[in-house]
Write a protein that holds these residues in place. Structure first.
Motif, PDB file in Angstrom:
ATOM      1  N   LEU A  43      48.543  52.212  37.103  1.00 20.80           N
ATOM      2  CA  LEU A  43      48.777  50.923  37.280  1.00 20.80           C
ATOM      3  C   LEU A  43      49.117  50.153  35.815  1.00 20.80           C
ATOM      4  N   TYR A  44      49.899  49.008  36.007  1.00 18.42           N
ATOM      5  CA  TYR A  44      50.339  48.403  34.950  1.00 18.42           C
ATOM      6  C   TYR A  44      48.966  47.469  34.401  1.00 18.42           C
ATOM      7  N   GLU A  45      48.400  47.630  33.221  1.00 21.63           N
ATOM      8  CA  GLU A  45      47.259  47.151  32.652  1.00 21.63           C
ATOM      9  C   GLU A  45      47.809  46.014  31.672  1.00 21.63           C
ATOM     10  N   THR A  46      47.408  44.752  31.965  1.00 20.50           N
ATOM     11  CA  THR A  46      47.713  43.946  31.473  1.00 20.50           C
ATOM     12  C   THR A  46      47.553  43.643  29.785  1.00 20.50           C
ATOM     13  N   ALA A  47      46.297  43.994  29.440  1.00 20.32           N
ATOM     14  CA  ALA A  47      46.228  43.911  28.047  1.00 20.32           C
ATOM     15  C   ALA A  47      46.870  44.835  27.159  1.00 20.32           C
ATOM     16  N   SER A  48      46.952  46.070  27.472  1.00 20.74           N
ATOM     17  CA  SER A  48      47.812  47.179  26.921  1.00 20.74           C
ATOM     18  C   SER A  48      49.210  46.953  27.243  1.00 20.74           C
ATOM     19  N   ARG A  49      49.895  46.077  28.266  1.00 25.50           N
ATOM     20  CA  ARG A  49      51.016  45.929  28.643  1.00 25.50           C
ATOM     21  C   ARG A  49      51.728  47.455  28.910  1.00 25.50           C
ATOM     22  N   GLN A  50      51.123  48.312  29.545  1.00 24.11           N
ATOM     23  CA  GLN A  50      51.695  49.786  29.806  1.00 24.11           C
ATOM     24  C   GLN A  50      51.045  50.021  31.022  1.00 24.11           C
ATOM     25  N   LEU A  51      51.452  51.208  31.567  1.00 25.01           N
ATOM     26  CA  LEU A  51      50.700  51.908  32.883  1.00 25.01           C
ATOM     27  C   LEU A  51      49.651  52.819  32.093  1.00 25.01           C
ATOM     28  N   GLN A  52      48.485  52.682  32.955  1.00 25.79           N
ATOM     29  CA  GLN A  52      47.240  53.324  32.657  1.00 25.79           C
ATOM     30  C   GLN A  52      46.949  54.367  33.835  1.00 25.79           C
ATOM     31  N   LYS A  53      46.450  55.468  33.596  1.00 27.02           N
ATOM     32  CA  LYS A  53      45.879  56.339  34.611  1.00 27.02           C
ATOM     33  C   LYS A  53      44.751  55.785  35.148  1.00 27.02           C
ATOM     34  N   ILE A  54      44.322  55.968  36.570  1.00 20.38           N
ATOM     35  CA  ILE A  54      43.121  55.628  36.982  1.00 20.38           C
ATOM     36  C   ILE A  54      42.511  56.766  37.504  1.00 20.38           C
ATOM     37  N   ALA A  55      41.571  57.299  37.196  1.00 22.38           N
ATOM     38  CA  ALA A  55      40.717  58.310  37.126  1.00 22.38           C
ATOM     39  C   ALA A  55      39.300  58.169  37.493  1.00 22.38           C
ATOM     40  N   GLY A  56      38.668  59.191  37.764  1.00 20.01           N
ATOM     41  CA  GLY A  56      37.105  59.377  38.171  1.00 20.01           C
ATOM     42  C   GLY A  56      36.834  59.573  39.582  1.00 20.01           C
ATOM     43  N   GLU A  57      35.813  60.228  39.972  1.00 23.02           N
ATOM     44  CA  GLU A  57      35.248  60.426  41.140  1.00 23.02           C
ATOM     45  C   GLU A  57      34.770  59.218  42.069  1.00 23.02           C
ATOM     46  N   THR A  58      34.582  58.138  41.396  1.00 22.53           N
ATOM     47  CA  THR A  58      34.282  56.923  42.049  1.00 22.53           C
ATOM     48  C   THR A  58      34.603  55.727  40.951  1.00 22.53           C
ATOM     49  N   VAL A  59      35.595  55.016  41.525  1.00 20.85           N
ATOM     50  CA  VAL A  59      36.126  53.802  40.731  1.00 20.85           C
ATOM     51  C   VAL A  59      35.477  52.676  41.100  1.00 20.85           C
ATOM     52  N   ARG A  60      34.967  51.600  40.216  1.00 21.29           N
ATOM     53  CA  ARG A  60      34.342  50.539  40.126  1.00 21.29           C
ATOM     54  C   ARG A  60      35.274  49.377  40.155  1.00 21.29           C
ATOM     55  N   ILE A  61      35.362  48.453  41.012  1.00 20.09           N
ATOM     56  CA  ILE A  61      36.349  47.376  41.115  1.00 20.09           C
ATOM     57  C   ILE A  61      35.684  46.057  41.190  1.00 20.09           C
ATOM     58  N   TYR A  62      36.205  45.238  40.466  1.00 24.45           N
ATOM     59  CA  TYR A  62      35.693  43.865  40.482  1.00 24.45           C
ATOM     60  C   TYR A  62      36.988  43.101  40.633  1.00 24.45           C
ATOM     61  N   SER A  63      36.861  42.218  41.870  1.00 22.56           N
ATOM     62  CA  SER A  63      37.904  41.379  42.195  1.00 22.56           C
ATOM     63  C   SER A  63      37.502  39.913  42.298  1.00 22.56           C
ATOM     64  N   CYS A  64      38.198  38.776  41.604  1.00 23.00           N
ATOM     65  CA  CYS A  64      37.799  37.416  41.815  1.00 23.00           C
ATOM     66  C   CYS A  64      38.183  37.037  42.960  1.00 23.00           C
ATOM     67  N   GLY A  65      37.131  36.419  43.767  1.00 17.68           N
ATOM     68  CA  GLY A  65      37.391  35.990  45.179  1.00 17.68           C
ATOM     69  C   GLY A  65      37.846  34.586  45.208  1.00 17.68           C
TER      70      GLY A  65
END
Length: 529
Positions: free
Chosen positions: A74-96
């Protein structure tokens, strides 16, 4: 609601069930053993009650071991480049949502982004834990009308002469209904700001203790922006170049030491509703602090993905990051992911422009709400798009055609892995390219009907368009003479370029259950239930 008969029919199949667990949800993924239990991947048995079911579907099975599954990037805003999303369980926080009004389709585009991330990870066998906050207090904005509250929920409650929490719950319920209509997976937790005041107060106390916050001359509490050496990490906005008066703060914050500091707790003043006792006096929390408090409480000090609209990048996410990192003593969020703006009919959606479009407006026109989902998927999530009624109507026609084709291709539940579609999903959610691939497969006469269906089912695990939904067979319907006359009058109005009259007649027909579509071959109609 899923009936007992529905469950009985799929015993022995792999299912995904979401059950209500108090104010949150529990996800069960496994083989349905009977009407009240599933066998999970680890062999354990999880029980549930039918009346607790919030979401249910049969999961078509394919073996990942037979394929080389690329990782999600996914394109990561701070680094301004694509970053791999890895891990057995991915924790996600979304502004509602801020629940003082209905969420418009631009808001829903951002909420769809989290859904696409979760579905893409699930395609690779990766589980997620998703948290999405509900802002029902503390969303502060400039008091352009000179009012004292500045809180959007209170302002809407005053306009409607309704209790503030009644306003909040009404629009929260509508929000969840819109999520369901768009087939967006519900989060595991929906913490409300108003029900986490204790956590918020404790969080502010800790910020005071470590020297990142202070009590202003006016008695309000503020975060010391200069205590964050890396402020600007996400947005690139540096403290020494910021000017006073940026959005989302009160105009009366005279107690701040530095103009870029922001409120953590505001004293009640003349405000008498939605206030709480605190060590500093009765008052209410600021907006940014709720996300820090609730994400740390529910996800801890390690968040893999933080999702929001691009408008939240600054100052909300910048301020939230400063608070959260100060509390944790480390970089908490690994990846900041933002969705771009959406225009409608060439303009930013606003009440003043009269072009705010809701999910309910789409259904009112006799279109499937999932047509909006398809229209959004036909664009890159981080590209600004101009949505139109024409694009939504065209997407609805495509959706109906695909479902009819799926029915014609058979009834099998087999899934066939498609390397191109998978690569598009994993390469920064290139859903537009995935839908183009489906259009190509649809027309390819060298691909058999069963294979077409199996590939469409594979893609739909992420697209979430319910492509295997049963389509009622078409029947010959005779319209009344009056309806036929209106159709002729509308066609004449369109030929003359009288769009206002065309729309007026379309609405008259819609009121009688007749949905009209416009295409290259002219108008067509369909009778809706």
């Amino acid at each position: 609601m899923t009936s007992k008969v529905d469950l009985t029919a799929v015993i022995g199949q792999r299912v995904s069930i979401r059950v209500r667990d108090g104010e949150s949800f529990r996800d069960l993924l496994g083989v349905l053993q009977d009407e009240n239990s599933v066998v999970k991947k680890d062999g354990s048995i999880a029980s549930f009650a039918i009346d607790e079911i919030a979401y249910f579907r049969v999961v078509p099975v394919f073996s990942r071991s037979n394929y080389e599954m690329s990782d999600l990037h996914l394109y990561e805003t701070a680094s301004r480049q694509l970053q791999k999303i890895a891990g057995e369980t991915v924790r996600i926080y979304s502004c509602g949502p801020t629940v003082y009004r209905d969420a418009h389709i631009g808001n829903m585009r951002t909420f769809l982004l989290t859904d696409l991330i979760r579905r893409s990870l699930a395609l690779n066998g990766i589980e997620t834990i998703a948290v999405q906050n509900i802002t029902d207090v503390g969303h502060m904005s400039e008091n352009l009308d000179g009012s004292d509250s500045g809180d959007k929920v209170l302002e809407e409650a005053a306009r409607e002469s309704v209790e503030p929490l009644a306003i909040a719950r009404r629009y929260e319920d509508r929000f969840h209904n819109d999520l369901s209509l768009l087939n967006i997976l519900p989060a595991h937790f929906y913490p409300r700001a108003s029900e986490n005041i204790g956590e918020i107060i404790s969080t502010i106390q800790e910020l005071l203790k470590i020297g990142s916050a202070y009590v202003g001359d006016d008695g309000n509490l503020y975060f010391d922006a200069r205590s964050c050496d890396s402020y600007g990490y996400i947005s690139g906005n540096k403290l020494d170049s910021l000017k006073p008066g940026h959005r989302y703060e009160y105009t009366g914050d005279g107690g701040k030491k530095f103009h870029a500091d922001w409120a953590l707790w505001k004293l009640a003043g003349k405000r008498s509703e939605m206030i709480w006792e605190s060590p500093w006096g009765a008052g209410f929390p600021g907006w940014h602090i709720e996300c820090s408090a609730m994400s740390l409480n529910l996800l801890g000090d390690s968040v893999d993905i933080h999702v929001g609209g691009i408008d939240l990048r600054f100052p909300h996410h910048e301020d939230e990051r400063a608070q959260t990192n100060a509390l944790a003593g480390k970089e908490v969020v690994r990846n900041w992911i933002h969705g771009e703006h959406l225009l409608f009919e060439g303009k930013k959606m606003a009440k003043s422009s009269g072009n705010v479009l809701l999910v309910s407006d789409i259904a009112a026109r006799g279109l499937d709400p999932l047509a909006l989902r398809l229209a959004l998927l036909e664009n890159r999530y981080r590209s600004q798009i101009d949505m139109t009624w024409q694009s939504i109507t065209a997407a609805d026609a495509t959706l109906q055609r695909w479902r009819r084709s799926m029915a014609a291709w058979g009834t099998g539940s087999e899934i066939k892995f498609d390397e191109d579609i998978h690569r598009h999903f994993m390469n920064d959610l290139e859903t537009a390219k995935a839908t183009l691939r489906l259009r190509s497969i649809e027309k390819d006469e060298s691909i058999g009907a069963q294979d077409k269906r199996a590939i469409f089912l594979f893609a739909d695990q992420v697209l979430g368009l319910d492509l295997d939904r049963v389509v009622e067979p078409s029947v010959e319907i005779q319209l009344s003479a009056e309806a036929l006359k209106l159709l002729d009058e509308r066609a004449a109005a369109r030929a003359a370029g009288n769009w206002a009259e065309s729309d007026r007649i379309r609405d008259l027909l819609a009121a009688d259950g007749i949905s009209v579509r416009d295409g290259k071959d002219g108008q067509s109609w369909e009778l809706r239930n």
